[in-house]
Write a protein that holds these residues in place. Structure first.
Motif, PDB file in Angstrom:
ATOM      1  N   ALA A   1       6.226  17.420 -16.251  1.00 40.14           N
ATOM      2  CA  ALA A   1       6.001  17.343 -17.826  1.00 40.14           C
ATOM      3  C   ALA A   1       5.104  18.577 -18.211  1.00 40.14           C
ATOM      4  O   ALA A   1       5.626  19.244 -19.433  1.00 40.14           O
ATOM      5  N   VAL A   2       4.091  18.840 -17.626  1.00 38.85           N
ATOM      6  CA  VAL A   2       3.360  20.149 -18.059  1.00 38.85           C
ATOM      7  C   VAL A   2       4.067  21.419 -17.839  1.00 38.85           C
ATOM      8  O   VAL A   2       4.245  22.016 -18.648  1.00 38.85           O
TER       9      VAL A   2
ATOM     10  N   ARG B   1       0.804  -1.261  -0.160  1.00 45.24           N
ATOM     11  CA  ARG B   1      -0.093  -0.031   0.026  1.00 45.24           C
ATOM     12  C   ARG B   1       0.838   1.282   0.019  1.00 45.24           C
ATOM     13  O   ARG B   1       0.468   2.132  -0.665  1.00 45.24           O
ATOM     14  N   ASN B   2       1.868   1.265   0.785  1.00 51.76           N
ATOM     15  CA  ASN B   2       2.904   2.379   0.729  1.00 51.76           C
ATOM     16  C   ASN B   2       3.503   2.594  -0.334  1.00 51.76           C
ATOM     17  O   ASN B   2       3.619   3.700  -1.068  1.00 51.76           O
ATOM     18  N   VAL B   3       4.144   1.634  -1.189  1.00 52.26           N
ATOM     19  CA  VAL B   3       4.675   1.700  -2.399  1.00 52.26           C
ATOM     20  C   VAL B   3       3.693   2.179  -3.426  1.00 52.26           C
ATOM     21  O   VAL B   3       4.063   2.925  -4.246  1.00 52.26           O
ATOM     22  N   GLN B   4       2.357   1.692  -3.379  1.00 49.71           N
ATOM     23  CA  GLN B   4       1.438   1.989  -4.395  1.00 49.71           C
ATOM     24  C   GLN B   4       1.426   3.651  -4.287  1.00 49.71           C
ATOM     25  O   GLN B   4       1.255   4.326  -5.226  1.00 49.71           O
ATOM     26  N   GLN B   5       1.004   4.188  -2.836  1.00 51.97           N
ATOM     27  CA  GLN B   5       0.646   5.690  -2.610  1.00 51.97           C
ATOM     28  C   GLN B   5       1.962   6.270  -3.024  1.00 51.97           C
ATOM     29  O   GLN B   5       2.017   7.465  -3.761  1.00 51.97           O
TER      30      GLN B   5
ATOM     31  N   GLY C   1       4.007   9.603  -9.628  1.00 55.00           N
ATOM     32  CA  GLY C   1       3.667   9.816 -10.937  1.00 55.00           C
ATOM     33  C   GLY C   1       2.967  11.079 -11.228  1.00 55.00           C
ATOM     34  O   GLY C   1       2.818  11.790 -12.240  1.00 55.00           O
ATOM     35  N   LYS C   2       2.068  11.449 -10.316  1.00 58.37           N
ATOM     36  CA  LYS C   2       1.533  12.864 -10.307  1.00 58.37           C
ATOM     37  C   LYS C   2       2.502  14.161 -10.428  1.00 58.37           C
ATOM     38  O   LYS C   2       2.499  14.821 -11.123  1.00 58.37           O
TER      39      LYS C   2
END
Length: 392
Positions: A128-129, A111-115, A121-122
């Protein structure tokens, strides 16, 4: 028969008396012999009875020992079965707890790695923007606008300057940090108001630069005409600077500095080259005259501030998640220590049980190895005279 056979101690002993004495002596000897034989038989019977009693007692003791040994063997076997069952239960319980702990730790880490991956990613998407917007702004800096691009109509020129300024700001900043044509507390509406992170006051940008005097200066052919056009330029710019200072400087609502946007690089260069006094007067009034390239650079600087603020926010989020992950790892270590303590306690208990079982086994082996030897002499029963003494 009355003849004297011999004399004993002054008495005359006849043959008849001697024969009677010999017969009595023989009878006494026979009686003594019979009594001795009777006593010998009685002693032998007693010895046989004692031997039988000893044999019976020995059989009873051996039976008792066999029974005790069988009982001890049964207890040892029961204890071994109980120990085996307890060991199996302990191993199963430990396996279940380890599986549960492994699943909890794995779920928490996943769960921590996913968050963390989502936050990264965000962050990459926003970078990138920002990079794309920075590239667009860099392309805009290569463009040079001359007076030929300025339309003849005054309203059109104002709309052109406003549109150019809005394009630069829209390409460089997120929509949450700027607003066009806002209304201030005094009722005035600046062309743009930029609000930076960490400061609630807005930065005013005005795009209504007076271009008519510059057009006249470019079109002037004589020295007097150029001087008159230059004087008009100074007057128009000074009046516009004064209007900005009076209209848009509001304590606590706007910054104490404002930007005056000039939509042409050539006009901005001429202004700084030939009208340095006008530029200095604007600086003293806390108004910066900027060209499209300078406004782009200012927006890039503001963009860096916004990005740093966003990065700090994201860093705080990541730091919070890392802190939670460290708390989970710390709790995991504490639980592992507790589990290790349980394991050590169980090992100590098993070692003590093994020690007790070893002692019981060694004692049983010593009991099983006992040998009962017969004594050299039989015990003398009360009231029985030994044979040697009887003979005496």
């Amino acid at each position: 028969m009355d003849a004297i056979a011999f004399t004993l101690l002054g008495h005359s002993i006849t043959w008849a008396q001697a024969a009677i004495g010999c017969a009595g002596t023989a009878l006494l000897l026979l009686a003594a012999t019979a009594r001795a034989v009777w006593r010998i038989g009685q002693n032998r019977g007693l010895e046989a009875a004692v031997a039988a009693e000893r044999a019976r007692e020995m059989d009873d003791k051996v039976s008792e020992m066999n029974r005790a040994q069988a009982e001890l063997s049964g207890r040892l076997q029961s204890m071994a079965e109980i120990l085996a069952s307890r060991q199996g239960d302990l191993a199963r319980l430990m396996a279940e707890r380890m599986d549960g702990l492994r699943q909890q730790v794995g779920a928490g880490l996943e769960r921590n790695v996913q968050q963390t991956n989502e936050n990264l990613g965000k962050l990459q998407e926003r970078l990138a923007v920002i990079d794309a917007a920075q590239k667009n702004l860099t392309d805009l800096t290569s463009e040079v606008v001359t007076l030929k691009d300025v339309l003849a109509n005054k309203q059109a020129r104002g709309a052109y300057g406003q549109g150019r300024m809005e394009a630069i700001i829209k390409d460089g900043l997120p929509a949450a940090f700027y607003v066009f044509q806002p209304q201030l507390s005094n009722g005035r509406r600046p062309d743009c108001l930029i609000t930076l992170p960490g400061d609630g006051r807005g930065l005013v940008i005005d795009a209504k630069f007076p271009l008519e005097s510059f057009s006249l200066l470019r079109e002037a052919r004589g020295e007097d005409a150029r001087k008159a056009a230059a004087q008009r330029v100074r007057g128009d710019v000074a009046v516009h600077v004064k209007d900005i200072a009076e209209r848009y400087f509001l304590p606590g609502e706007t910054q104490d500095i404002a930007l005056l946007f000039v939509p042409s690089e050539s006009i901005h260069a001429d202004l700084h080259e030939h009208f340095d006094d006008v530029v200095q007067r604007a600086h003293r009034a806390r108004i910066m005259i900027v060209s499209p390239s300078l406004l782009t650079m200012a927006i890039q600087l503001m963009q860096s501030l916004v990005r740093d603020a966003r990065m700090r926010e994201e860093a705080r989020v990541i730091q919070t998640e890392v802190g939670r992950l460290l708390d989970d790892v710390r709790r995991l270590g504490e639980r592992v220590d507790k589990l290790d303590g349980h394991f050590r306690q169980a090992q100590d208990d098993v070692a003590q049980i093994k020690t007790s079982a070893g002692k019981v086994t060694s004692r049983a082996e010593r009991i099983a190895a006992l040998e009962f030897e017969e004594p050299d002499r039989a015990p003398t029963l009360p009231g029985v005279i030994p044979m040697g003494r009887a003979a005496e």
